[in-house]
Every structure is written in C-alpha cells, then in structure tokens.
Design an enzyme around this catalytic site. Sequence first.
Site: not given
Length: 317
Positions: A203, A20
């Site tokens: 997401e 991420d």
Amino acid sequence: MIGLLPVAGYATDSLPGIHDPVIIREKGYWYVFGTGRGITVMRSADRRNWKRLPPVFDQPPGWAVKAVSGFKGHIWAPDIAYVRGHYYLFYAVSAFGKNTSCIGVASNKTLDPDSKEYHWLDHGKVIESVPGRDMWNAIDPNLILDEKGTPWLSFGSFWNGIKMVQLDSSLTQPATPQQWYTLAARSRNPVLPDSVAGDAAIEAPFIFHHNNYYYLFVSFDYCCRGVKSTYKVVVGRSKSIIGPYLDRDGVPMTLGGGTLVREGDANWMGIGHNAVFSDDGNDYLLYHGYDAHDNGKSKLWQEKIRWRDDWPEAVIK
C-alpha cells in the site's frame, strides 16, 4: 507546541500523534497532514517544533457519509500538492478491511488558517472502489505531475496492488478515455478473502522524480499493530511514469519486486507510509514508525536520503 524528540540513542526526529504523514512548505512554514478525524494538521517553522492546527474538516463530508456506510469523519492518508496557484488535498474514506472506499479532493488558496483567503473547498469524490466489482482499493492517494505537466493519481492498498489513473485538468476526475495501470503488486493466495490476504500486503504509493527516473515508494506488510507492526518501505524506478517499475535487481514491482529502503528495528517497529520532500539542497524521507519504548505509539520520522548509483538510501543517524 510538540517537539521532535531523539529516542533510544537515535539522533533522529519523532513526532507524537501522527499517522500516514505528508508534508509541504508554504512561505515560512512546513505543514504536515495525516490520518485523523477531519484530517490531522501540524505546522512548524523548523521541522522540529510543531503546533497542532484545526482539522481540515470540522464536519464529515456529506458525500462521504452517503458513499461509505458507517463513516463518521475519520479520514485516511491525505496527500497534498500545489498546482496552478492552489493547494490540492486528496484524501480517502473507507470501511476498514474492505474496499468500500473512495478518494476525494479539496482545494485551498493557502494553508495558513490565519489568512482571509483560507477556505477548504471540497470537490467530492474522484474515484471509488466497490466490493465484488473492483479488485483494487481506492485509498492512499498520491498525485504527481509528469514532465509535461499531466496529472496522475496513484493509489491502492492490498487486493491487486497499486494502481494509477490519469486525471483531467481539474484534478477532480479521471481523464477520458479512462486508462488504468497496475504499478506494483504482490502475489496472493486466492483462497484467502481480500481483507486478510496478508501475502499481498502492499500500500501507500508515493512517486518522486529524481534525475531521469520516477521512483515508486510503497509499504510492504502490516501497519497499525503497534509493536507488532511489520511495515517497511521499498522502492522501484522507471523512466516512464506508468512503469514498468523495476527494483535494483531488475525485478518488476508488478511481480512483487521492491528494493528495501527502511524497515523497523528493536526501537522502532513497522516503519512505513512514506513521503519524499526536498529542503536545503537535500531530499528527505518522511514516514511514521511505532515506538517500541512508548507502547507502540505512531510517530513521525524524518531522515535524509543518500542517492547511491541513482538509488535512494535512508541515512540512519
């Protein structure tokens, strides 16, 4: 030092041990922040050779321990921005597979840990999602200022998709009166519980302004499964920061639309959770992928963006 390595015939870059990722530059260094205990931090002068720095938090934030049962310091999906002379680092804490989640924010005058001014000041919780109350998930934050300098926070994972709320000038809480927007979503089977609604897998929003458009990048499908990951990056665009965001075929992202930017292949599985940054007159995609030749380990990717008819395409080497 950790070097960026060409893998499996690709003349592109990968970095072990990051998930991420988001990136920002201060003076002569690039800093990457990622998911990890206390928030993972890396630094590089050339975006090829990296040094791991101490995490942002050496102890779990006290407010987060109280807010999320079982939280022990593993912090998700940070986002970094420079606003009015300070760096603002948004981050998420959550119970895995649930929307028992919060987004917090910390600030610092500098990212250089050797500076006398280096100190992360945690401002605590910005927003929170509660099971049974909210059909959205307060993780994966991304801050963007619109053309008037108004701050907006996009976020979301699964459930009813990607949300956005305006922040006040402190960047620590929603502006009032509160207005919440849905930017993107995928249809879901209402019979399935929230935590396994695979047909709603969306997401990791990241909004980037280019020419006259705001571009909303999101990740479809599954991360975090090593070589079985199916993550991919898609995009839509809008002339308004609150949407509607449409893909190249004109399909609204609130109805499952999204133009493919990058997906995995036989060498790299599940490419996603991207950021976008600019350097040397070019724009770049930054994301993690799962290395099929290294037991599915998550590694950093950087690829140049080619803009064709005002749509981003990854330049795959």
